[in-house]
Each structure stands twice: as structure tokens, then as C-alpha cells.
Design a protein around this motif. Structure first.
Motif, PDB file in Angstrom:
ATOM      1  N   GLU A  28       0.958  -1.201   0.062  1.00  0.00           N
ATOM      2  CA  GLU A  28      -0.154   0.187  -0.047  1.00  0.00           C
ATOM      3  C   GLU A  28       0.794   1.189  -0.123  1.00  0.00           C
ATOM      4  OE1 GLU A  28      -3.247   2.442   2.455  1.00  0.00           O
ATOM      5  OE2 GLU A  28      -2.413   0.486   3.412  1.00  0.00           O
ATOM      6  N   TRP A  72       1.204   4.343  -3.084  1.00  0.00           N
ATOM      7  CA  TRP A  72       0.744   5.398  -2.855  1.00  0.00           C
ATOM      8  C   TRP A  72       1.585   6.518  -2.110  1.00  0.00           C
ATOM      9  CZ3 TRP A  72      -2.895   1.670  -2.437  1.00  0.00           C
ATOM     10  CH2 TRP A  72      -3.965   1.586  -3.484  1.00  0.00           C
ATOM     11  N   LYS A 114       3.875   9.392  -4.502  1.00  0.00           N
ATOM     12  CA  LYS A 114       3.114  10.627  -4.860  1.00  0.00           C
ATOM     13  C   LYS A 114       2.786  11.561  -3.682  1.00  0.00           C
ATOM     14  CE  LYS A 114      -0.511  12.172  -7.821  1.00  0.00           C
ATOM     15  NZ  LYS A 114      -1.519  11.810  -8.387  1.00  0.00           N
ATOM     16  N   TRP A 115       2.270  10.805  -2.709  1.00  0.00           N
ATOM     17  CA  TRP A 115       1.792  11.562  -1.393  1.00  0.00           C
ATOM     18  C   TRP A 115       2.865  12.614  -0.716  1.00  0.00           C
ATOM     19  CZ3 TRP A 115       2.978  11.152   3.738  1.00  0.00           C
ATOM     20  CH2 TRP A 115       2.188  11.572   4.717  1.00  0.00           C
ATOM     21  N   SER A 159       9.809   7.394  -6.145  1.00  0.00           N
ATOM     22  CA  SER A 159       9.330   6.160  -6.360  1.00  0.00           C
ATOM     23  C   SER A 159      10.395   5.065  -6.010  1.00  0.00           C
ATOM     24  CB  SER A 159       8.460   5.723  -7.359  1.00  0.00           C
ATOM     25  OG  SER A 159       7.236   6.251  -7.527  1.00  0.00           O
ATOM     26  N   PRO A 200      -0.974   7.324   3.114  1.00  0.00           N
ATOM     27  CA  PRO A 200      -0.903   5.830   2.814  1.00  0.00           C
ATOM     28  C   PRO A 200      -0.174   5.058   3.750  1.00  0.00           C
ATOM     29  CG  PRO A 200      -0.114   7.496   0.914  1.00  0.00           C
ATOM     30  CD  PRO A 200      -0.396   8.235   2.290  1.00  0.00           C
TER      31      PRO A 200
END
Length: 164
Positions: free
Chosen positions: A19, A23, A26-27, A40, A101
């Protein structure tokens, strides 16, 4: 210790880290005091290594249940992941008023599964509270110190010509 409980720990931490891997990068690009921006590549490298370390702790505990060291690392991971569900995930969600996230899997999987494993270990006299608290503190500090280092390595690996 029942084999299936250790497998549940691995299942929970894997889903939680997946999870986050999907996400969190980007968060993290949004301005926040809870998370420095991370790419990433940086995050994926770090989360894979942390997951491998968690699996190694579980495997060592299963293979060498008589080893205090293996037990302490495993319960340190259990406790650290319980704390991780609350801080930073729940706290960030409350203060930022937006989903952080890892919160869902932290609260729905890591918190109850790890708490149950700890409860069973305490009930079966495999651990005492002092071991749990000290192990959680030490493993938690090591993981917190390791994460920025792993981000840095992940970033350097991503910049290598063979990874572009």
C-alpha cells in the motif's frame, strides 16, 4: 509459537508495504512535516529491504525459537509496526486531514495481527513486557535510522545508467 501467526505477520507487513509503495511516493511530494519528498525508486528500494528484514526476523524466530536474539528482533518488528500504524500514519491523517498511505493496512492488519501475536507470546510466557518494550524501542530506532540511508542508496541505484 504457531507457524501461522508468523505467516500472518509476514502477510500483514507485506500488504502494508505494498500500500505504501503504491501511494506514498506521490503523497510525499506534497509539503508536509510528516514526510520528506521521496521518489518511487528511493521508496521502493527502502520498502523492499525493510520487508526482507522483517521476513528474515520472522524466519530466524521460526528456525531458532530458543534464540533470545531472534526473538527480540521479531518482537521488535511486531512492536515497531504497531507504533508505525499510529505514528506517523494515524497522526498524519488527523493533522493533515487527508488519507496517509499505509493507514488502512496499518490499522486493519498490522495493529490487530501484531497485537494478537504479542498477546499470545505474553500468554505463553515466551516474552515479558520488558523484552517487548526494549526490543520495540531498539528495532524502531534502527529502522528509523536505516530508512533515510536506504532512500539515499535507492536514489543512487536509480541514477545508474543500467537502471534508466
Amino acid at each position: 509459537m504457531d507457524y501461522y501467526l508468523v505467516v500472518l505477520f509476514c502477510f500483514a507487513i507485506t500488504l502494508h508495504n505494498i500500500e505504501e509503495a503504491i501511494w506514498l511516493p506521490k503523497w510525499s511530494q506534497q509539503s508536509s512535516r510528516f514526510q520528506k519528498p521521496v521518489t518511487s525508486s528511493e521508496f521502493h528500494f527502502a520498502v523492499i529491504l525493510i520487508t526482507i528484514l522483517a521476513y528474515l526476523s520472522a524466519f530466524c524466530f521460526l528456525v531458532m525459537p530458543e534464540s533470545d536474539f531472534a526473538k527480540w528482533i521479531f518482537i521488535g518488528f511486531l512492536g515497531s509496526m504497531i507504533i508505525n500504524a499510529i505514528f506517523p500514519h494515524l497522526i498524519a491523517n488527523v493533522f493533515l486531514k487527508k488519507y496517509a498511505p499505509g493507514l488502512l493496512t496499518g490499522l486493519v492488519l498490522n495493529l490487530p495481527i501484531n497485537s494478537f501475536i504479542i498477546y499470545r507470546m505474553l500468554s505463553d510466557n515466551l516474552i515479558v513486557w520488558k523484552e517487548l518494550i526494549i526490543s520495540t524501542f531498539i528495532v524502531g530506532i534502527i529502522l528509523l535510522a536505516l530508512i533515510p540511508f536506504l532512500f539515499k542508496i535507492g536514489g543512487k541505484i536509480a541514477r545508474l545508467p543500467s537502471f534508466k
